[in-house]
Design a protein around this motif. Structure first.
Motif, mmCIF file in Angstrom:
data_model
loop_
_atom_site.group_PDB
_atom_site.id
_atom_site.type_symbol
_atom_site.label_atom_id
_atom_site.label_comp_id
_atom_site.label_asym_id
_atom_site.label_seq_id
_atom_site.Cartn_x
_atom_site.Cartn_y
_atom_site.Cartn_z
ATOM 1 N N ASN A 108 -12.895 39.928 45.488
ATOM 2 C CA ASN A 108 -13.554 40.541 46.648
ATOM 3 C C ASN A 108 -14.777 41.374 46.264
ATOM 4 O O ASN A 108 -14.979 42.482 46.770
ATOM 5 N N LYS A 109 -15.591 40.836 45.382
ATOM 6 C CA LYS A 109 -16.846 41.494 44.982
ATOM 7 C C LYS A 109 -17.869 41.262 46.100
ATOM 8 O O LYS A 109 -18.377 40.154 46.278
ATOM 9 N N LEU A 110 -18.154 42.305 46.843
ATOM 10 C CA LEU A 110 -18.991 42.188 48.039
ATOM 11 C C LEU A 110 -20.377 41.608 47.773
ATOM 12 O O LEU A 110 -20.813 40.739 48.534
ATOM 13 N N PRO A 111 -21.110 42.017 46.736
ATOM 14 C CA PRO A 111 -22.445 41.428 46.519
ATOM 15 C C PRO A 111 -22.377 39.913 46.294
ATOM 16 O O PRO A 111 -23.194 39.164 46.843
ATOM 17 N N VAL A 112 -21.400 39.463 45.521
ATOM 18 C CA VAL A 112 -21.263 38.024 45.254
ATOM 19 C C VAL A 112 -20.818 37.307 46.527
ATOM 20 O O VAL A 112 -21.339 36.255 46.885
ATOM 21 N N ARG A 113 -19.842 37.898 47.192
ATOM 22 C CA ARG A 113 -19.348 37.317 48.447
ATOM 23 C C ARG A 113 -20.472 37.204 49.466
ATOM 24 O O ARG A 113 -20.624 36.176 50.140
ATOM 25 N N GLY A 114 -21.296 38.241 49.563
ATOM 26 C CA GLY A 114 -22.421 38.218 50.494
ATOM 27 C C GLY A 114 -23.449 37.156 50.137
ATOM 28 O O GLY A 114 -23.990 36.484 51.018
ATOM 29 N N ALA A 115 -23.706 36.987 48.852
ATOM 30 C CA ALA A 115 -24.675 35.967 48.416
ATOM 31 C C ALA A 115 -24.166 34.567 48.750
ATOM 32 O O ALA A 115 -24.927 33.721 49.248
ATOM 33 N N VAL A 116 -22.892 34.329 48.507
ATOM 34 C CA VAL A 116 -22.311 33.012 48.815
ATOM 35 C C VAL A 116 -22.322 32.778 50.327
ATOM 36 O O VAL A 116 -22.645 31.682 50.798
ATOM 37 N N TYR A 117 -22.000 33.813 51.072
ATOM 38 C CA TYR A 117 -22.061 33.709 52.539
ATOM 39 C C TYR A 117 -23.487 33.359 52.966
ATOM 40 O O TYR A 117 -23.698 32.510 53.840
ATOM 41 N N GLY A 118 -24.467 34.015 52.345
ATOM 42 C CA GLY A 118 -25.866 33.757 52.672
ATOM 43 C C GLY A 118 -26.273 32.325 52.397
ATOM 44 O O GLY A 118 -27.026 31.722 53.176
ATOM 45 N N VAL A 119 -25.798 31.745 51.306
ATOM 46 C CA VAL A 119 -26.102 30.340 50.994
ATOM 47 C C VAL A 119 -25.573 29.441 52.108
ATOM 48 O O VAL A 119 -26.268 28.543 52.594
ATOM 49 N N GLY A 120 -24.335 29.687 52.524
ATOM 50 C CA GLY A 120 -23.761 28.889 53.605
ATOM 51 C C GLY A 120 -24.496 29.075 54.920
ATOM 52 O O GLY A 120 -24.748 28.118 55.651
ATOM 53 N N PHE A 121 -24.868 30.308 55.195
ATOM 54 C CA PHE A 121 -25.594 30.595 56.430
ATOM 55 C C PHE A 121 -26.953 29.900 56.427
ATOM 56 O O PHE A 121 -27.378 29.344 57.446
ATOM 57 N N LEU A 122 -27.621 29.901 55.275
ATOM 58 C CA LEU A 122 -28.907 29.212 55.151
ATOM 59 C C LEU A 122 -28.737 27.704 55.326
ATOM 60 O O LEU A 122 -29.544 27.055 56.004
ATOM 61 N N ALA A 123 -27.687 27.141 54.751
ATOM 62 C CA ALA A 123 -27.413 25.712 54.934
ATOM 63 C C ALA A 123 -27.190 25.399 56.406
ATOM 64 O O ALA A 123 -27.701 24.402 56.933
ATOM 65 N N LEU A 124 -26.455 26.251 57.083
ATOM 66 C CA LEU A 124 -26.196 26.085 58.509
ATOM 67 C C LEU A 124 -27.492 26.157 59.311
ATOM 68 O O LEU A 124 -27.729 25.345 60.216
ATOM 69 N N PHE A 125 -28.343 27.104 58.968
ATOM 70 C CA PHE A 125 -29.635 27.236 59.643
ATOM 71 C C PHE A 125 -30.484 25.984 59.419
ATOM 72 O O PHE A 125 -31.109 25.477 60.362
ATOM 73 N N CYS A 126 -30.485 25.469 58.200
ATOM 74 C CA CYS A 126 -31.252 24.254 57.909
ATOM 75 C C CYS A 126 -30.696 23.053 58.671
ATOM 76 O O CYS A 126 -31.456 22.175 59.102
ATOM 77 N N MET A 127 -29.386 23.012 58.852
ATOM 78 C CA MET A 127 -28.797 21.949 59.676
ATOM 79 C C MET A 127 -29.301 22.052 61.108
ATOM 80 O O MET A 127 -29.613 21.045 61.743
ATOM 81 N N TRP A 128 -29.384 23.264 61.617
ATOM 82 C CA TRP A 128 -29.890 23.481 62.967
ATOM 83 C C TRP A 128 -31.334 22.993 63.062
ATOM 84 O O TRP A 128 -31.714 22.333 64.035
ATOM 85 N N ILE A 129 -32.140 23.312 62.051
ATOM 86 C CA ILE A 129 -33.535 22.839 62.021
ATOM 87 C C ILE A 129 -33.558 21.306 62.040
ATOM 88 O O ILE A 129 -34.366 20.692 62.746
ATOM 89 N N GLY A 130 -32.675 20.685 61.251
ATOM 90 C CA GLY A 130 -32.607 19.216 61.225
ATOM 91 C C GLY A 130 -32.289 18.623 62.586
ATOM 92 O O GLY A 130 -32.895 17.629 62.997
ATOM 93 N N VAL A 131 -31.352 19.231 63.291
ATOM 94 C CA VAL A 131 -31.023 18.763 64.643
ATOM 95 C C VAL A 131 -32.207 18.992 65.579
ATOM 96 O O VAL A 131 -32.569 18.116 66.378
ATOM 97 N N LEU A 132 -32.831 20.135 65.455
ATOM 98 C CA LEU A 132 -33.997 20.450 66.293
ATOM 99 C C LEU A 132 -35.115 19.439 66.067
ATOM 100 O O LEU A 132 -35.716 18.944 67.030
ATOM 101 N N ILE A 133 -35.398 19.125 64.829
ATOM 102 C CA ILE A 133 -36.435 18.126 64.510
ATOM 103 C C ILE A 133 -36.088 16.772 65.102
ATOM 104 O O ILE A 133 -36.941 16.087 65.656
ATOM 105 N N ALA A 134 -34.816 16.387 65.002
ATOM 106 C CA ALA A 134 -34.383 15.089 65.545
ATOM 107 C C ALA A 134 -34.547 15.042 67.063
ATOM 108 O O ALA A 134 -34.849 13.995 67.630
ATOM 109 N N VAL A 135 -34.344 16.181 67.713
ATOM 110 C CA VAL A 135 -34.464 16.237 69.168
ATOM 111 C C VAL A 135 -35.925 16.167 69.600
ATOM 112 O O VAL A 135 -36.278 15.532 70.595
ATOM 113 N N LEU A 136 -36.769 16.845 68.845
ATOM 114 C CA LEU A 136 -38.189 16.864 69.190
ATOM 115 C C LEU A 136 -38.811 15.552 68.835
ATOM 116 O O LEU A 136 -39.701 15.034 69.333
#
Length: 136
Positions: A108-136
């Motif tokens: 439960n090392k918060l800095p590491v946990r936060g960084a890993v969470y951030g990677v996943g959140f960024l991947a999720l955001f990029c997926m959203w961008i991919g869907v947005l591009i496909a729609v446009l």
């Protein structure tokens, strides 16, 4: 082919069940050891020992951004944004959630946990961008 996105979605669902089992086992251990009694936690889970609370917190986390992940998977399939980049981002997200769990219920090392969470959140955001591009 939509299977590229179905597999990471199924993996994420499986992982949620794994975390649920971990939480149940840790709670069962707390009862078996006498650390908590049923009346101690019938209203609040704060009386569980830290390992059980961490597992419960991580289980709750599996219903936060993963909800967006599942919606994005469905939207991506609907609009045809199912290429290799989207699949790679989906797997990156799933792997980040798994690593996040191991950190959260382990050291439960918060800095590491936060960084890993951030990677996943960024991947999720990029997926959203991919869907947005496909729609446009």
């Amino acid at each position: 082919m939509t299977l590229k996105l179905i597999y990471p979605a199924l993996a994420m669902i499986f992982w949620i069940f794994v975390v649920g089992v971990i939480m149940a086992l840790r709670r069962k251990e707390a009862f078996a050891s006498g650390t908590v009694k049923h009346e101690d936690v019938s209203v609040s889970t704060e009386r569980y020992p830290v390992p059980a609370r961490l597992a419960a917190a991580n289980f709750s986390n599996q219903f936060e951004t993963p909800v967006l992940f599942f919606v994005l998977i469905l939207l991506a399939i609907e609009v045809g944004a199912t290429g290799y980049v989207m699949a790679a981002l989906a797997w990156l997200y799933v792997m980040s959630r798994i690593v996040h769990t191991f950190i959260h219920i382990g050291p439960n090392k918060l800095p590491v946990r936060g960084a890993v969470y951030g990677v996943g959140f960024l991947a999720l955001f990029c997926m959203w961008i991919g869907v947005l591009i496909a729609v446009l």
